[in-house]
Design a protein around this motif. Sequence first.
Motif, PDB file in Angstrom:
ATOM      1  N   CYS A  81      84.896  24.447  53.587  1.00  0.00           N
ATOM      2  CA  CYS A  81      84.476  24.276  54.970  1.00  0.00           C
ATOM      3  C   CYS A  81      85.606  23.641  55.763  1.00  0.00           C
ATOM      4  CB  CYS A  81      83.222  23.401  55.050  1.00  0.00           C
ATOM      5  SG  CYS A  81      82.548  23.235  56.722  1.00  0.00           S
ATOM      6  N   GLU A  82      85.932  24.248  56.909  1.00  0.00           N
ATOM      7  CA  GLU A  82      86.913  23.666  57.811  1.00  0.00           C
ATOM      8  C   GLU A  82      86.260  22.530  58.593  1.00  0.00           C
ATOM      9  OE1 GLU A  82      88.499  26.735  60.331  1.00  0.00           O
ATOM     10  OE2 GLU A  82      89.691  27.584  58.706  1.00  0.00           O
ATOM     11  N   VAL A  83      87.019  21.453  58.779  1.00  0.00           N
ATOM     12  CA  VAL A  83      86.530  20.311  59.553  1.00  0.00           C
ATOM     13  C   VAL A  83      87.613  19.829  60.507  1.00  0.00           C
ATOM     14  CG1 VAL A  83      84.887  19.535  57.792  1.00  0.00           C
ATOM     15  CG2 VAL A  83      87.208  18.616  57.799  1.00  0.00           C
ATOM     16  N   ASN A  84      87.165  19.313  61.635  1.00  0.00           N
ATOM     17  CA  ASN A  84      88.051  18.646  62.573  1.00  0.00           C
ATOM     18  C   ASN A  84      88.145  17.176  62.136  1.00  0.00           C
ATOM     19  OD1 ASN A  84      89.622  18.246  64.934  1.00  0.00           O
ATOM     20  ND2 ASN A  84      87.827  17.508  66.025  1.00  0.00           N
ATOM     21  N   PRO A  85      89.322  16.569  62.184  1.00  0.00           N
ATOM     22  CA  PRO A  85      89.439  15.181  61.751  1.00  0.00           C
ATOM     23  C   PRO A  85      88.420  14.237  62.394  1.00  0.00           C
ATOM     24  CG  PRO A  85      91.617  16.100  62.044  1.00  0.00           C
ATOM     25  CD  PRO A  85      90.639  17.140  62.553  1.00  0.00           C
ATOM     26  N   LEU A  86      88.108  14.425  63.670  1.00  0.00           N
ATOM     27  CA  LEU A  86      87.167  13.528  64.340  1.00  0.00           C
ATOM     28  C   LEU A  86      85.733  13.708  63.875  1.00  0.00           C
ATOM     29  CD1 LEU A  86      88.565  13.535  67.994  1.00  0.00           C
ATOM     30  CD2 LEU A  86      89.004  11.901  66.150  1.00  0.00           C
ATOM     31  N   ASP A  87      85.451  14.789  63.163  1.00  0.00           N
ATOM     32  CA  ASP A  87      84.098  15.046  62.654  1.00  0.00           C
ATOM     33  C   ASP A  87      83.877  14.499  61.248  1.00  0.00           C
ATOM     34  OD1 ASP A  87      83.504  16.463  64.976  1.00  0.00           O
ATOM     35  OD2 ASP A  87      84.087  18.390  64.105  1.00  0.00           O
ATOM     36  N   CYS A  88      84.889  13.916  60.647  1.00  0.00           N
ATOM     37  CA  CYS A  88      84.807  13.477  59.251  1.00  0.00           C
ATOM     38  C   CYS A  88      84.090  12.134  59.152  1.00  0.00           C
ATOM     39  CB  CYS A  88      86.198  13.425  58.630  1.00  0.00           C
ATOM     40  SG  CYS A  88      86.976  15.042  58.546  1.00  0.00           S
ATOM     41  N   ARG A  89      82.793  12.188  59.358  1.00  0.00           N
ATOM     42  CA  ARG A  89      81.932  11.007  59.294  1.00  0.00           C
ATOM     43  C   ARG A  89      81.101  11.086  58.019  1.00  0.00           C
ATOM     44  NH1 ARG A  89      85.196   9.800  62.560  1.00  0.00           N
ATOM     45  NH2 ARG A  89      84.898   9.594  64.786  1.00  0.00           N
ATOM     46  N   PRO A  90      80.779   9.949  57.424  1.00  0.00           N
ATOM     47  CA  PRO A  90      80.051   9.951  56.152  1.00  0.00           C
ATOM     48  C   PRO A  90      78.788  10.818  56.133  1.00  0.00           C
ATOM     49  CG  PRO A  90      80.877   7.762  56.555  1.00  0.00           C
ATOM     50  CD  PRO A  90      81.169   8.572  57.805  1.00  0.00           C
ATOM     51  N   ALA A  91      77.941  10.747  57.142  1.00  0.00           N
ATOM     52  CA  ALA A  91      76.692  11.520  57.122  1.00  0.00           C
ATOM     53  C   ALA A  91      76.962  13.018  57.053  1.00  0.00           C
ATOM     54  CB  ALA A  91      75.835  11.188  58.343  1.00  0.00           C
ATOM     55  N   ASP A 113      96.915   8.702  63.153  1.00  0.00           N
ATOM     56  CA  ASP A 113      96.123   7.707  62.413  1.00  0.00           C
ATOM     57  C   ASP A 113      94.710   8.215  62.154  1.00  0.00           C
ATOM     58  OD1 ASP A 113      98.200   5.914  62.156  1.00  0.00           O
ATOM     59  OD2 ASP A 113      97.636   4.750  63.932  1.00  0.00           O
ATOM     60  N   GLU A 114      94.119   8.912  63.123  1.00  0.00           N
ATOM     61  CA  GLU A 114      92.781   9.481  62.918  1.00  0.00           C
ATOM     62  C   GLU A 114      92.806  10.566  61.846  1.00  0.00           C
ATOM     63  OE1 GLU A 114      90.703   8.803  67.275  1.00  0.00           O
ATOM     64  OE2 GLU A 114      92.265  10.345  67.078  1.00  0.00           O
ATOM     65  N   LEU A 115      93.901  11.322  61.782  1.00  0.00           N
ATOM     66  CA  LEU A 115      94.053  12.330  60.733  1.00  0.00           C
ATOM     67  C   LEU A 115      94.155  11.658  59.364  1.00  0.00           C
ATOM     68  CD1 LEU A 115      94.452  15.165  59.639  1.00  0.00           C
ATOM     69  CD2 LEU A 115      96.868  15.018  60.344  1.00  0.00           C
ATOM     70  N   LEU A 122      83.699  28.713  55.161  1.00  0.00           N
ATOM     71  CA  LEU A 122      83.190  28.539  56.510  1.00  0.00           C
ATOM     72  C   LEU A 122      84.343  28.095  57.390  1.00  0.00           C
ATOM     73  CD1 LEU A 122      80.710  28.085  54.539  1.00  0.00           C
ATOM     74  CD2 LEU A 122      79.676  26.939  56.481  1.00  0.00           C
ATOM     75  N   GLY A 123      84.671  28.937  58.368  1.00  0.00           N
ATOM     76  CA  GLY A 123      85.778  28.642  59.260  1.00  0.00           C
ATOM     77  C   GLY A 123      85.376  28.858  60.700  1.00  0.00           C
ATOM     78  N   GLY A 124      86.354  28.868  61.544  1.00  0.00           N
ATOM     79  CA  GLY A 124      85.993  29.028  62.952  1.00  0.00           C
ATOM     80  C   GLY A 124      87.196  29.145  63.849  1.00  0.00           C
ATOM     81  N   GLY A 171      91.634  20.445  59.703  1.00  0.00           N
ATOM     82  CA  GLY A 171      92.503  21.002  60.741  1.00  0.00           C
ATOM     83  C   GLY A 171      93.306  19.912  61.415  1.00  0.00           C
ATOM     84  N   GLY A 172      94.369  19.482  60.780  1.00  0.00           N
ATOM     85  CA  GLY A 172      95.164  18.394  61.320  1.00  0.00           C
ATOM     86  C   GLY A 172      96.421  18.842  62.028  1.00  0.00           C
ATOM     87  N   GLN A 173      97.028  19.899  61.596  1.00  0.00           N
ATOM     88  CA  GLN A 173      98.223  20.529  62.149  1.00  0.00           C
ATOM     89  C   GLN A 173      99.509  19.703  62.069  1.00  0.00           C
ATOM     90  OE1 GLN A 173      95.154  21.202  63.547  1.00  0.00           O
ATOM     91  NE2 GLN A 173      95.334  23.233  62.634  1.00  0.00           N
ATOM     92  N   SER A 174      99.450  18.366  62.285  1.00  0.00           N
ATOM     93  CA  SER A 174     100.680  17.576  62.242  1.00  0.00           C
ATOM     94  C   SER A 174     100.353  16.089  62.169  1.00  0.00           C
ATOM     95  CB  SER A 174     101.507  17.838  63.508  1.00  0.00           C
ATOM     96  OG  SER A 174     102.690  17.067  63.490  1.00  0.00           O
ATOM     97  N   PHE A 175     101.314  15.320  61.630  1.00  0.00           N
ATOM     98  CA  PHE A 175     101.228  13.863  61.659  1.00  0.00           C
ATOM     99  C   PHE A 175     102.105  13.289  62.767  1.00  0.00           C
ATOM    100  CE2 PHE A 175      99.861  14.724  57.308  1.00  0.00           C
ATOM    101  CZ  PHE A 175      98.715  13.942  57.255  1.00  0.00           C
TER     102      PHE A 175
END
Length: 153
Positions: free
Chosen positions: A93-103, A138-140, A59-61, A119-123
């Motif tokens: 499944c692709e995820v955005n770092p800000l969407d990585c919530r436990p639920a 840090d969020e990544l 699943l991507g986007g 989908g972090g792309q860089s530190f």
Amino acid sequence: MAEVRSAYVHVPFCSHRCGYCNFTLIAGRADLVPSYLNALGRELELTLDEASEVETLFLGGGTPSFLSVSELEHLFELLNRWLPTTSSAEVSCEVNPLDCRPAKLEMLRAAGVNRISIGGQSFSARKLSVLQRDHSPDELRKAIATCQQYFDR
């Protein structure tokens, strides 16, 4: 129709469009998700005469994690109906770092996802800014650590 063994499902939604992105997507339009899910269900029904077990499902986007937990549950109901996975399937499944919530991660794991693509792309904060990403280094890092609590891959 030839037997389907792998499938890519494009979920064309993101919270915003990053400057570098060249994928087909709709940014910031959560109101369109129900129509997308209805259209996807209809397309699967019209394309596949019957369910077709797959060994790989990606699943991507866009960003599939843009969908709410209930929308993701609806998506997986459709996929389980038309594209059930083998017992040894890789389900990514692709995820955005800000969407990585436990639920959301718990729901994805319960739905059979066994590989997360973040989908972090860089530190580098500078590079993330140039790429117009919506997260910090840090969020990544936090997203990676959270995902590791739910997924081995």
